[in-house]
Scaffold this motif. Structure first.
Motif, PDB file in Angstrom:
ATOM      1  N   THR A   1       0.830  -1.197   0.000  1.00 47.33           N
ATOM      2  CA  THR A   1       0.000   0.000   0.000  1.00 47.33           C
ATOM      3  C   THR A   1       0.861   1.242   0.000  1.00 47.33           C
ATOM      4  O   THR A   1       1.753   1.396   0.844  1.00 47.33           O
ATOM      5  CB  THR A   1      -0.924   0.017   1.230  1.00 47.33           C
ATOM      6  OG1 THR A   1      -1.739  -1.155   1.228  1.00 47.33           O
ATOM      7  CG2 THR A   1      -1.818   1.253   1.216  1.00 47.33           C
ATOM      8  N   LEU A   2       0.577   2.112  -0.961  1.00 53.85           N
ATOM      9  CA  LEU A   2       1.213   3.427  -1.033  1.00 53.85           C
ATOM     10  C   LEU A   2       0.177   4.465  -0.628  1.00 53.85           C
ATOM     11  O   LEU A   2      -0.977   4.394  -1.054  1.00 53.85           O
ATOM     12  CB  LEU A   2       1.694   3.731  -2.453  1.00 53.85           C
ATOM     13  CG  LEU A   2       2.528   2.659  -3.146  1.00 53.85           C
ATOM     14  CD1 LEU A   2       2.882   3.109  -4.563  1.00 53.85           C
ATOM     15  CD2 LEU A   2       3.789   2.364  -2.360  1.00 53.85           C
ATOM     16  N   SER A   3       0.576   5.434   0.180  1.00 53.47           N
ATOM     17  CA  SER A   3      -0.333   6.507   0.572  1.00 53.47           C
ATOM     18  C   SER A   3       0.181   7.829   0.029  1.00 53.47           C
ATOM     19  O   SER A   3       1.342   8.187   0.220  1.00 53.47           O
ATOM     20  CB  SER A   3      -0.463   6.593   2.096  1.00 53.47           C
ATOM     21  OG  SER A   3      -1.254   5.527   2.576  1.00 53.47           O
ATOM     22  N   LEU A   4      -0.703   8.538  -0.641  1.00 55.30           N
ATOM     23  CA  LEU A   4      -0.370   9.825  -1.234  1.00 55.30           C
ATOM     24  C   LEU A   4      -0.766  10.918  -0.249  1.00 55.30           C
ATOM     25  O   LEU A   4      -1.947  11.086   0.078  1.00 55.30           O
ATOM     26  CB  LEU A   4      -1.134   9.987  -2.553  1.00 55.30           C
ATOM     27  CG  LEU A   4      -0.668  11.029  -3.559  1.00 55.30           C
ATOM     28  CD1 LEU A   4       0.808  10.872  -3.896  1.00 55.30           C
ATOM     29  CD2 LEU A   4      -1.509  10.923  -4.824  1.00 55.30           C
TER      30      LEU A   4
ATOM     31  N   VAL B   1      -8.845   4.163  -0.865  1.00 49.52           N
ATOM     32  CA  VAL B   1      -7.862   3.185  -1.323  1.00 49.52           C
ATOM     33  C   VAL B   1      -8.312   2.623  -2.666  1.00 49.52           C
ATOM     34  O   VAL B   1      -9.467   2.193  -2.818  1.00 49.52           O
ATOM     35  CB  VAL B   1      -7.681   2.056  -0.288  1.00 49.52           C
ATOM     36  CG1 VAL B   1      -6.638   1.057  -0.777  1.00 49.52           C
ATOM     37  CG2 VAL B   1      -7.257   2.644   1.060  1.00 49.52           C
ATOM     38  N   HIS B   2      -7.389   2.596  -3.641  1.00 51.33           N
ATOM     39  CA  HIS B   2      -7.705   2.143  -4.988  1.00 51.33           C
ATOM     40  C   HIS B   2      -6.635   1.160  -5.465  1.00 51.33           C
ATOM     41  O   HIS B   2      -5.439   1.379  -5.232  1.00 51.33           O
ATOM     42  CB  HIS B   2      -7.749   3.322  -5.959  1.00 51.33           C
ATOM     43  CG  HIS B   2      -8.633   4.439  -5.514  1.00 51.33           C
ATOM     44  ND1 HIS B   2      -9.977   4.460  -5.788  1.00 51.33           N
ATOM     45  CD2 HIS B   2      -8.358   5.560  -4.796  1.00 51.33           C
ATOM     46  CE1 HIS B   2     -10.500   5.562  -5.268  1.00 51.33           C
ATOM     47  NE2 HIS B   2      -9.545   6.248  -4.667  1.00 51.33           N
TER      48      HIS B   2
ATOM     49  N   LEU C   1      -3.367   6.146 -11.541  1.00 53.36           N
ATOM     50  CA  LEU C   1      -4.352   5.072 -11.668  1.00 53.36           C
ATOM     51  C   LEU C   1      -4.879   4.929 -13.092  1.00 53.36           C
ATOM     52  O   LEU C   1      -5.385   3.872 -13.463  1.00 53.36           O
ATOM     53  CB  LEU C   1      -5.518   5.331 -10.713  1.00 53.36           C
ATOM     54  CG  LEU C   1      -5.199   5.235  -9.213  1.00 53.36           C
ATOM     55  CD1 LEU C   1      -6.329   5.831  -8.398  1.00 53.36           C
ATOM     56  CD2 LEU C   1      -4.936   3.797  -8.805  1.00 53.36           C
ATOM     57  N   GLY C   2      -4.801   6.005 -13.867  1.00 59.12           N
ATOM     58  CA  GLY C   2      -5.313   5.965 -15.230  1.00 59.12           C
ATOM     59  C   GLY C   2      -6.824   5.992 -15.301  1.00 59.12           C
ATOM     60  O   GLY C   2      -7.424   5.552 -16.278  1.00 59.12           O
ATOM     61  N   ARG C   3      -7.469   6.549 -14.279  1.00 60.46           N
ATOM     62  CA  ARG C   3      -8.923   6.642 -14.276  1.00 60.46           C
ATOM     63  C   ARG C   3      -9.340   7.745 -13.310  1.00 60.46           C
ATOM     64  O   ARG C   3      -8.557   8.191 -12.466  1.00 60.46           O
ATOM     65  CB  ARG C   3      -9.570   5.316 -13.870  1.00 60.46           C
ATOM     66  CG  ARG C   3      -9.187   4.822 -12.483  1.00 60.46           C
ATOM     67  CD  ARG C   3      -9.764   3.444 -12.214  1.00 60.46           C
ATOM     68  NE  ARG C   3      -9.468   2.954 -10.880  1.00 60.46           N
ATOM     69  CZ  ARG C   3      -8.341   2.340 -10.536  1.00 60.46           C
ATOM     70  NH1 ARG C   3      -7.402   2.145 -11.443  1.00 60.46           N
ATOM     71  NH2 ARG C   3      -8.163   1.902  -9.312  1.00 60.46           N
ATOM     72  N   ASP C   4     -10.583   8.172 -13.429  1.00 60.32           N
ATOM     73  CA  ASP C   4     -11.097   9.237 -12.582  1.00 60.32           C
ATOM     74  C   ASP C   4     -11.438   8.697 -11.201  1.00 60.32           C
ATOM     75  O   ASP C   4     -12.116   7.683 -11.060  1.00 60.32           O
ATOM     76  CB  ASP C   4     -12.357   9.850 -13.193  1.00 60.32           C
ATOM     77  CG  ASP C   4     -12.044  10.684 -14.423  1.00 60.32           C
ATOM     78  OD1 ASP C   4     -10.855  10.968 -14.645  1.00 60.32           O
ATOM     79  OD2 ASP C   4     -12.982  11.032 -15.156  1.00 60.32           O
ATOM     80  N   ILE C   5     -10.963   9.409 -10.184  1.00 56.54           N
ATOM     81  CA  ILE C   5     -11.340   9.104  -8.805  1.00 56.54           C
ATOM     82  C   ILE C   5     -11.571  10.427  -8.091  1.00 56.54           C
ATOM     83  O   ILE C   5     -11.056  11.466  -8.495  1.00 56.54           O
ATOM     84  CB  ILE C   5     -10.258   8.303  -8.048  1.00 56.54           C
ATOM     85  CG1 ILE C   5      -8.949   9.113  -8.001  1.00 56.54           C
ATOM     86  CG2 ILE C   5     -10.042   6.953  -8.673  1.00 56.54           C
ATOM     87  CD1 ILE C   5      -8.042   8.717  -6.880  1.00 56.54           C
TER      88      ILE C   5
ATOM     89  N   LEU D   1      -3.162   2.213  -3.934  1.00 59.13           N
ATOM     90  CA  LEU D   1      -2.842   3.611  -3.668  1.00 59.13           C
ATOM     91  C   LEU D   1      -3.948   4.229  -2.840  1.00 59.13           C
ATOM     92  O   LEU D   1      -5.132   4.138  -3.186  1.00 59.13           O
ATOM     93  CB  LEU D   1      -2.696   4.369  -4.995  1.00 59.13           C
ATOM     94  CG  LEU D   1      -2.343   5.856  -4.907  1.00 59.13           C
ATOM     95  CD1 LEU D   1      -0.921   6.023  -4.388  1.00 59.13           C
ATOM     96  CD2 LEU D   1      -2.501   6.524  -6.269  1.00 59.13           C
ATOM     97  N   ALA D   2      -3.574   4.866  -1.733  1.00 60.18           N
ATOM     98  CA  ALA D   2      -4.524   5.556  -0.866  1.00 60.18           C
ATOM     99  C   ALA D   2      -4.387   7.056  -1.083  1.00 60.18           C
ATOM    100  O   ALA D   2      -3.298   7.615  -0.941  1.00 60.18           O
ATOM    101  CB  ALA D   2      -4.272   5.206   0.593  1.00 60.18           C
TER     102      ALA D   2
END
Length: 500
Positions: A9-12, A47-48, A28-32, A61-62
């Motif tokens: 897990t990586l946290s931004l 978290v994605h 991520l290459g997508r909308d969040i 990725l968080a």
């Protein structure tokens, strides 16, 4: 070392409104989440999944709320073990300052679940002016996990020397922070996929040894996917260039050779004008230019789709000068004497003309020397024979094709650098150091490209197999040049390859 599947897990994390969610969308290459210019847009840690392997490894990725009052937040977390501190954090803050409470919850979640922290800073500020950094480093110390610092908001891509200087400035400022393992440039709007590879390598190096095998497998999976996208992009560019190089448009016969020559001289070097009455040559020029424009648009749309972007491809605005066209005019034997009586030449001129492959009308020179050397009627027969056609046709000059190769690689760079967080893809200005890097990378390929242009089949009719053969020959040349460009733009990525 372990072969068991693992989850990493990586946290931004960053100060509020620095661009975390925008960068998360790019990675991520997508909308969040929601992207807008306001503080605390992300209220809770989200978290994605970022990457998976066939072995079951997961990289996630968080995205966390941005830090607002970092000094106050650090003080509250230091008090958390006392009864009063617990009450303030869990009860008081929850109902009186929800954004502040959400930041605390996110940090606790990060401390409990994160393996590596990605700390995002605004590189448009100097490290000394970003006063919040020191307080947030204290917060990261409370989390106690390895930290990779990412420089965001760098602006348009710059040359490697300027980027390295920016990284070094931040590295020196953070040198006293024991948890910081690496400082890397990674702009949410204009990052390149090779920079993401450097980031994943930095994450692997920051992990404890038991987790590194899983991260190595994740890196390999990421590399395979990016290489597949790169190869597919080169196929798109090669196929498009092959179709352009072999494009043929018949020129209407009009009223004969003399009229055609007059038309060409009149229209040579002038832009095509919309509307009005146009001669056969102008009509053919317009058709050829429109075909090129369609090819550029279609090829750009394919690149956009390959890179997981959305948007309408904007065709390049090309200068449609007549000198861009390779004009082959059939010499009618009955009229050749008219031209032969006006233009004379010598054997040296004949050699030059034969070297170009026939009777060439363009580049500022009328190759009438062939007529002067062999006589009007004989020259007419030779010209038709060399051209292998009974009709006039229009195609692109070799030097124009060289320029289109450069333009194709620049288009690839533009799409490959477009961060998903920017939304729909749109054409932007080319950074000033890109064209030189492309020219230098293509220099070793110019001789091979010239040979391909010279070997193009003659005649108006081109078979699909001929287009496929030219595309197959172009692809390795484009791929070699594109890789060279990326190495020139990102020498750190090259160092990563050689050390792997």
């Amino acid at each position: 070392m372990s072969d068991a599947a693992g989850t990493i897990t990586l946290s931004l994390i960053a100060h509020t409104n620095v661009g975390k969610t925008t960068l998360a969308r790019t990675l991520l290459g997508r909308d969040i989440g929601e992207v807008r210019d306001a503080p605390h847009v992300t209220e809770f840690a989200e978290v994605h999944p970022l990457l998976t392997t066939d072995a079951g490894d997961v990289l996630q990725l968080a995205d966390t709320p941005g830090f607002g009052d970092s000094v106050r937040l650090a003080r509250r977390l230091r008090q958390a073990d006392s009864p009063l501190g617990w009450f303030l954090a869990e009860v008081w803050d929850r109902f009186t300052d929800r954004a502040f409470w959400a930041s605390q919850q996110a940090l606790r979640h990060v401390r409990d679940t994160t393996d590596v922290v990605l700390y995002l800073v605004n590189a448009a500020e100097s490290p000394e002016a970003a006063g919040y950094v020191d307080a947030e480093m204290e917060l990261l110390g409370w989390i106690g996990k390895p930290v990779v610092v990412l420089l965001n908001q760098l602006g348009a891509p710059r040359d490697a020397a300027h980027e390295a200087a920016e990284v070094e400035r931040w590295r020196r400022h953070l040198a006293a922070q024991p948890l910081v393992t690496r400082v890397l440039p990674l702009d949410a709007f204009a990052r390149c996929w090779v920079q993401e590879g450097v980031l994943l390598a930095a994450v692997e190096a920051a992990l404890p040894p038991p987790q590194r095998p899983a991260m190595a497998r994740l890196r390999a999976a990421w590399q395979a996917r990016r290489e597949a996208t790169f190869d597919a992009s080169m196929q798109v560019l090669a196929a498009g260039l092959a179709r352009i190089a072999l494009a043929r448009v018949a020129v209407g016969e009009g009223t004969g050779l003399v009229a055609q020559l007059r038309t060409q001289v009149r229209e040579l070097g002038s832009r095509l004008r919309a509307g009005g009455e146009a001669g056969p040559l102008a009509v053919a020029q317009q058709q050829l230019a429109e075909a090129l424009d369609r090819e550029v648009r279609d090829g750009t749309a394919r690149l956009i789709a390959l890179h997981g972007l959305e948007g309408d491809a904007e065709g390049e605005i090309l200068q449609r000068l007549a000198t861009h066209y390779d004009v082959r005019l059939r010499v009618d034997e009955a009229q050749a004497a008219v031209l032969g009586g006006v233009v004379t030449g010598a054997l040296a001129g004949l050699k030059a003309d034969l070297a170009t492959g026939g009777l060439t009308l363009g580049g500022g020179l009328l190759a009438g020397s062939l007529l002067g050397a062999l006589g009007a009627a004989g020259a007419a027969r030779l010209a038709n024979l060399v051209r292998g056609t009974e009709r006039s046709w229009l195609g692109w000059r070799a030097e124009v094709l060289d320029g289109l190769v450069d333009a194709s690689l620049l288009r690839y760079l533009a799409v490959a650098h477009f961060g998903r967080g920017r939304g729909q893809w749109r054409e932007g200005e080319t950074p000033p150091h890109w064209p030189a890097a492309v020219r230098e990378a293509l220099a070793p390929q110019r001789e091979a490209l010239a040979a391909l242009w010279a070997q193009r089949p003659e005649g108006e009719r081109i078979e699909p197999s001929q287009v496929e053969a030219l595309a197959a020959a172009l692809q390795p040349l484009l791929a070699a040049a594109a890789r060279d460009v990326l190495r020139r733009l990102y020498p750190v990525a090259l160092q990563q390859e050689t050390s792997a």
